[in-house]
Motif scaffolding. Structure first.
Motif, PDB file in Angstrom:
ATOM      1  N   SER A   2       0.829  -1.203   0.000  1.00 50.18           N
ATOM      2  CA  SER A   2       0.000   0.000   0.000  1.00 50.18           C
ATOM      3  C   SER A   2       0.855   1.242   0.000  1.00 50.18           C
ATOM      4  O   SER A   2       2.045   1.207   0.264  1.00 50.18           O
ATOM      5  CB  SER A   2      -0.893   0.002   1.259  1.00 50.18           C
ATOM      6  OG  SER A   2      -0.090  -0.003   2.423  1.00 50.18           O
ATOM      7  N   LYS A   3       0.187   2.375  -0.297  1.00 47.78           N
ATOM      8  CA  LYS A   3       0.906   3.643  -0.327  1.00 47.78           C
ATOM      9  C   LYS A   3       1.407   4.004   1.067  1.00 47.78           C
ATOM     10  O   LYS A   3       0.794   3.629   2.069  1.00 47.78           O
ATOM     11  CB  LYS A   3      -0.028   4.773  -0.781  1.00 47.78           C
ATOM     12  CG  LYS A   3      -0.506   4.652  -2.211  1.00 47.78           C
ATOM     13  CD  LYS A   3      -1.388   5.850  -2.521  1.00 47.78           C
ATOM     14  CE  LYS A   3      -1.944   5.785  -3.933  1.00 47.78           C
ATOM     15  NZ  LYS A   3      -2.793   6.959  -4.234  1.00 47.78           N
ATOM     16  N   PRO A   4       2.528   4.723   1.135  1.00 47.70           N
ATOM     17  CA  PRO A   4       2.959   5.237   2.437  1.00 47.70           C
ATOM     18  C   PRO A   4       1.870   6.125   3.024  1.00 47.70           C
ATOM     19  O   PRO A   4       1.165   6.819   2.294  1.00 47.70           O
ATOM     20  CB  PRO A   4       4.216   6.042   2.106  1.00 47.70           C
ATOM     21  CG  PRO A   4       4.689   5.491   0.803  1.00 47.70           C
ATOM     22  CD  PRO A   4       3.465   5.067   0.070  1.00 47.70           C
ATOM     23  N   ALA A   5       1.703   6.076   4.338  1.00 45.02           N
ATOM     24  CA  ALA A   5       0.630   6.832   4.975  1.00 45.02           C
ATOM     25  C   ALA A   5       0.757   8.312   4.678  1.00 45.02           C
ATOM     26  O   ALA A   5       1.832   8.897   4.767  1.00 45.02           O
ATOM     27  CB  ALA A   5       0.678   6.598   6.494  1.00 45.02           C
ATOM     28  N   ARG A  47      13.232  -3.213  -2.205  1.00 41.88           N
ATOM     29  CA  ARG A  47      12.127  -4.120  -2.482  1.00 41.88           C
ATOM     30  C   ARG A  47      10.789  -3.417  -2.306  1.00 41.88           C
ATOM     31  O   ARG A  47       9.879  -3.565  -3.124  1.00 41.88           O
ATOM     32  CB  ARG A  47      12.213  -5.333  -1.551  1.00 41.88           C
ATOM     33  CG  ARG A  47      11.103  -6.365  -1.786  1.00 41.88           C
ATOM     34  CD  ARG A  47      11.236  -7.533  -0.821  1.00 41.88           C
ATOM     35  NE  ARG A  47      11.141  -7.092   0.565  1.00 41.88           N
ATOM     36  CZ  ARG A  47       9.979  -6.824   1.187  1.00 41.88           C
ATOM     37  NH1 ARG A  47       8.834  -6.944   0.525  1.00 41.88           N
ATOM     38  NH2 ARG A  47       9.987  -6.452   2.438  1.00 41.88           N
ATOM     39  N   GLN A  48      10.685  -2.626  -1.243  1.00 40.31           N
ATOM     40  CA  GLN A  48       9.440  -1.902  -0.998  1.00 40.31           C
ATOM     41  C   GLN A  48       9.187  -0.846  -2.068  1.00 40.31           C
ATOM     42  O   GLN A  48       8.042  -0.595  -2.453  1.00 40.31           O
ATOM     43  CB  GLN A  48       9.483  -1.260   0.392  1.00 40.31           C
ATOM     44  CG  GLN A  48       9.416  -2.270   1.526  1.00 40.31           C
ATOM     45  CD  GLN A  48       9.649  -1.628   2.879  1.00 40.31           C
ATOM     46  OE1 GLN A  48      10.585  -0.828   3.061  1.00 40.31           O
ATOM     47  NE2 GLN A  48       8.813  -1.978   3.846  1.00 40.31           N
ATOM     48  N   LEU A  49      10.260  -0.213  -2.549  1.00 37.50           N
ATOM     49  CA  LEU A  49      10.092   0.768  -3.626  1.00 37.50           C
ATOM     50  C   LEU A  49       9.543   0.109  -4.890  1.00 37.50           C
ATOM     51  O   LEU A  49       8.676   0.657  -5.571  1.00 37.50           O
ATOM     52  CB  LEU A  49      11.430   1.451  -3.933  1.00 37.50           C
ATOM     53  CG  LEU A  49      11.959   2.453  -2.904  1.00 37.50           C
ATOM     54  CD1 LEU A  49      13.338   2.968  -3.320  1.00 37.50           C
ATOM     55  CD2 LEU A  49      11.001   3.622  -2.728  1.00 37.50           C
ATOM     56  N   LYS A  50      10.034  -1.085  -5.194  1.00 39.65           N
ATOM     57  CA  LYS A  50       9.588  -1.793  -6.398  1.00 39.65           C
ATOM     58  C   LYS A  50       8.138  -2.234  -6.291  1.00 39.65           C
ATOM     59  O   LYS A  50       7.441  -2.378  -7.299  1.00 39.65           O
ATOM     60  CB  LYS A  50      10.485  -3.002  -6.648  1.00 39.65           C
ATOM     61  CG  LYS A  50      11.891  -2.648  -7.092  1.00 39.65           C
ATOM     62  CD  LYS A  50      12.740  -3.899  -7.313  1.00 39.65           C
ATOM     63  CE  LYS A  50      14.154  -3.530  -7.750  1.00 39.65           C
ATOM     64  NZ  LYS A  50      14.987  -4.757  -7.959  1.00 39.65           N
ATOM     65  N   GLU A  51       7.674  -2.440  -5.070  1.00 43.96           N
ATOM     66  CA  GLU A  51       6.295  -2.877  -4.870  1.00 43.96           C
ATOM     67  C   GLU A  51       5.290  -1.739  -4.986  1.00 43.96           C
ATOM     68  O   GLU A  51       4.087  -1.986  -5.093  1.00 43.96           O
ATOM     69  CB  GLU A  51       6.161  -3.545  -3.494  1.00 43.96           C
ATOM     70  CG  GLU A  51       6.886  -4.876  -3.401  1.00 43.96           C
ATOM     71  CD  GLU A  51       6.812  -5.470  -2.008  1.00 43.96           C
ATOM     72  OE1 GLU A  51       6.277  -4.781  -1.103  1.00 43.96           O
ATOM     73  OE2 GLU A  51       7.283  -6.604  -1.807  1.00 43.96           O
ATOM     74  N   LEU A  52       5.773  -0.499  -4.953  1.00 41.62           N
ATOM     75  CA  LEU A  52       4.874   0.650  -5.091  1.00 41.62           C
ATOM     76  C   LEU A  52       4.406   0.773  -6.530  1.00 41.62           C
ATOM     77  O   LEU A  52       5.166   0.565  -7.473  1.00 41.62           O
ATOM     78  CB  LEU A  52       5.579   1.946  -4.675  1.00 41.62           C
ATOM     79  CG  LEU A  52       5.933   2.121  -3.193  1.00 41.62           C
ATOM     80  CD1 LEU A  52       6.692   3.425  -3.005  1.00 41.62           C
ATOM     81  CD2 LEU A  52       4.685   2.100  -2.324  1.00 41.62           C
ATOM     82  N   GLY A  53       3.153   1.129  -6.698  1.00 40.22           N
ATOM     83  CA  GLY A  53       2.650   1.431  -8.027  1.00 40.22           C
ATOM     84  C   GLY A  53       3.233   2.744  -8.522  1.00 40.22           C
ATOM     85  O   GLY A  53       3.863   3.497  -7.765  1.00 40.22           O
ATOM     86  N   GLU A  54       3.009   3.048  -9.799  1.00 37.80           N
ATOM     87  CA  GLU A  54       3.588   4.258 -10.392  1.00 37.80           C
ATOM     88  C   GLU A  54       3.127   5.515  -9.667  1.00 37.80           C
ATOM     89  O   GLU A  54       3.932   6.402  -9.360  1.00 37.80           O
ATOM     90  CB  GLU A  54       3.196   4.329 -11.873  1.00 37.80           C
ATOM     91  CG  GLU A  54       3.808   5.522 -12.601  1.00 37.80           C
ATOM     92  CD  GLU A  54       3.454   5.541 -14.074  1.00 37.80           C
ATOM     93  OE1 GLU A  54       3.667   6.585 -14.717  1.00 37.80           O
ATOM     94  OE2 GLU A  54       2.964   4.513 -14.582  1.00 37.80           O
ATOM     95  N   GLU A  55       1.849   5.598  -9.360  1.00 30.89           N
ATOM     96  CA  GLU A  55       1.317   6.784  -8.686  1.00 30.89           C
ATOM     97  C   GLU A  55       1.850   6.903  -7.268  1.00 30.89           C
ATOM     98  O   GLU A  55       2.231   7.989  -6.814  1.00 30.89           O
ATOM     99  CB  GLU A  55      -0.207   6.721  -8.670  1.00 30.89           C
ATOM    100  CG  GLU A  55      -0.854   7.946  -8.026  1.00 30.89           C
ATOM    101  CD  GLU A  55      -2.365   7.846  -7.987  1.00 30.89           C
ATOM    102  OE1 GLU A  55      -2.993   8.668  -7.284  1.00 30.89           O
ATOM    103  OE2 GLU A  55      -2.929   6.951  -8.662  1.00 30.89           O
ATOM    104  N   ALA A  56       1.888   5.768  -6.561  1.00 32.44           N
ATOM    105  CA  ALA A  56       2.370   5.784  -5.182  1.00 32.44           C
ATOM    106  C   ALA A  56       3.855   6.139  -5.123  1.00 32.44           C
ATOM    107  O   ALA A  56       4.299   6.871  -4.232  1.00 32.44           O
ATOM    108  CB  ALA A  56       2.129   4.428  -4.529  1.00 32.44           C
ATOM    109  N   LEU A  57       4.640   5.632  -6.071  1.00 33.93           N
ATOM    110  CA  LEU A  57       6.072   5.943  -6.105  1.00 33.93           C
ATOM    111  C   LEU A  57       6.292   7.429  -6.375  1.00 33.93           C
ATOM    112  O   LEU A  57       7.155   8.063  -5.741  1.00 33.93           O
ATOM    113  CB  LEU A  57       6.768   5.110  -7.174  1.00 33.93           C
ATOM    114  CG  LEU A  57       8.276   5.345  -7.335  1.00 33.93           C
ATOM    115  CD1 LEU A  57       9.009   5.020  -6.038  1.00 33.93           C
ATOM    116  CD2 LEU A  57       8.834   4.526  -8.494  1.00 33.93           C
ATOM    117  N   ALA A  58       5.509   7.986  -7.310  1.00 32.01           N
ATOM    118  CA  ALA A  58       5.634   9.414  -7.616  1.00 32.01           C
ATOM    119  C   ALA A  58       5.296  10.260  -6.389  1.00 32.01           C
ATOM    120  O   ALA A  58       5.966  11.261  -6.098  1.00 32.01           O
ATOM    121  CB  ALA A  58       4.727   9.774  -8.787  1.00 32.01           C
TER     122      ALA A  58
END
Length: 381
Positions: A2-5, A47-58
């Motif tokens: 999930s996205k970071p809080a 690993r956690q960064l790779k699991e983020l979706g494109e929107e969540a990573l941005a």
């Protein structure tokens, strides 16, 4: 994953508004003083960064951009000493209104964090006084403990008075004579029960011309009539004659300001002694702890980059924080997720630091200089 809080909406809104504030108005200073503590982004692994979706990573990287661009202010040894001196002087200026309050001149070279340190002090002071005395005066006016005015090379008495009126949003700030603006400025300070008047960039004034003499005279008027502690901030104030006695009338006028003013300074980091090296290392450790990069590790900055960062910044906190900020932005953007010499070598810093960089680099390479703490050698019993 999930996205970071996300931060609380209210706190996020208050923080976002800091992007578009001006400290030349009381509302802008209030936003700075009342802003909640910035929420630190979560430290994620690769690993956690790779699991983020494109929107969540941005969104996560945007939060890190904001965080790394605002790592300070750091409680450096220089800032701690300055704040102690400022507290001594300000707290001792509780004289009754018939006595002149001592002024302060913070005189130091650029890049040493003068404005940052002064604003950090003013922010704490604003909060302290509001907590002790309330948001409103006994007469029902808004209480504004701090007023900040910035100068330019063309600032005269009328402009200076108008800047105070602009800070308070006085309706009479657009029309009037120098005297009119002065009386209105005094009314603002008295109504708001202002206790600290910060005059920033004082070095922009040409002290030896008529404008400089007029403004110096006006500072004397403020010291006599305004129940405030006057804090002047600038570069090379002593060389410009602010504290000299002189032998002419003009010098005497300027010296009156010097007689009532305590000069304070700030110095670059000094690594010629263990005490200075310890202060430098503690600062790097504080920065290292705040950096949010996936490949961050203990000693990445304080051990691996100590000499390098000193050479690149020449011991100036402003240059150091600029280099760290830009390095972190590149580390995130390129996916390196760490700071090292290879990455930082491609990051540009301010011109003054880059100019002095070569000489310091050679001193470190030849062992003539070190930023590391020296460990005493063991001797046999």
């Amino acid at each position: 994953m999930s996205k970071p809080a996300r931060p609380q909406a209210e706190e996020a809104d208050l923080r976002a508004r800091l992007d578009h504030l001006t400290l030349s108005r009381k509302e802008g200073f209030a936003r700075l003083a009342d802003a909640p503590r910035r929420i630190r982004p979560e430290l994620l692994s690769h690993r956690q960064l790779k699991e983020l979706g494109e929107e969540a990573l941005a969104e996560y990287n945007r939060a890190r951009r904001k965080w790394h661009a605002n790592l300070g202010p750091l409680g450096t040894p220089q800032m701690e000493v300055l704040h102690e001196d400022l507290r001594d002087i300000f707290d001792s200026n509780e004289q009754d209104g018939d006595k002149v309050k001592g002024g302060i001149a913070l005189d130091a070279f650029p890049g040493l964090g003068k404005t940052t340190a002064v604003l950090a002090f003013a922010r704490k002071l604003h909060r302290r006084i509001i907590q002790e005395e309330g948001k409103y005066t006994d007469d029902g006016h808004e209480r504004w403990p701090v007023c900040r005015v910035g100068l330019t090379s063309n600032t005269g008495m009328r402009d200076f008075n108008r800047a105070i009126l602009e800070y308070f949003g006085h309706p009479g700030r657009h029309r009037g004579t120098t005297a009119d603006f002065g009386y209105r400025a005094l009314d603002c300070v008295l109504s708001a029960e202002t206790k600290l008047l910060i005059v920033d960039d004082l070095h922009f004034l040409k002290w030896r011309n008529q404008t400089g003499i007029e403004v110096s005279n006006h500072f004397k008027y403020i010291a006599n009539e305004f129940p405030v502690t006057l804090l002047m901030v600038g570069v090379g104030l002593e060389k410009r004659g602010l504290f000299s006695e002189g032998s002419t009338y003009e010098d005497g006028v300027l010296a009156q300001t010097g007689r009532r003013t305590t000069r304070l300074g700030m110095e670059p980091f000094d690594i010629k002694t263990d005490h200075g090296r310890r202060g430098w290392r503690d600062t790097l450790l504080a920065i290292e702890e705040r950096v949010i990069l996936a490949n961050r590790h203990p000693g990445m900055i304080a051990d691996g980059l100590s000499d390098y960062l000193f050479a690149r910044s020449t011991g100036h906190i402003g240059s150091l924080m600029t280099l760290i900020n830009r390095g972190c932005q590149r580390a995130v953007r390129t996916g390196a997720e760490r700071l090292d010499k290879a990455l930082l070598s491609g990051v540009k810093n301010d011109a003054a630091s880059e100019k002095a960089r070569q000489e310091l680099r050679l001193a470190f390479e030849t062992g003539k200089l070190t930023s590391r703490l020296k460990i005493p050698s063991r001797t046999s019993a």
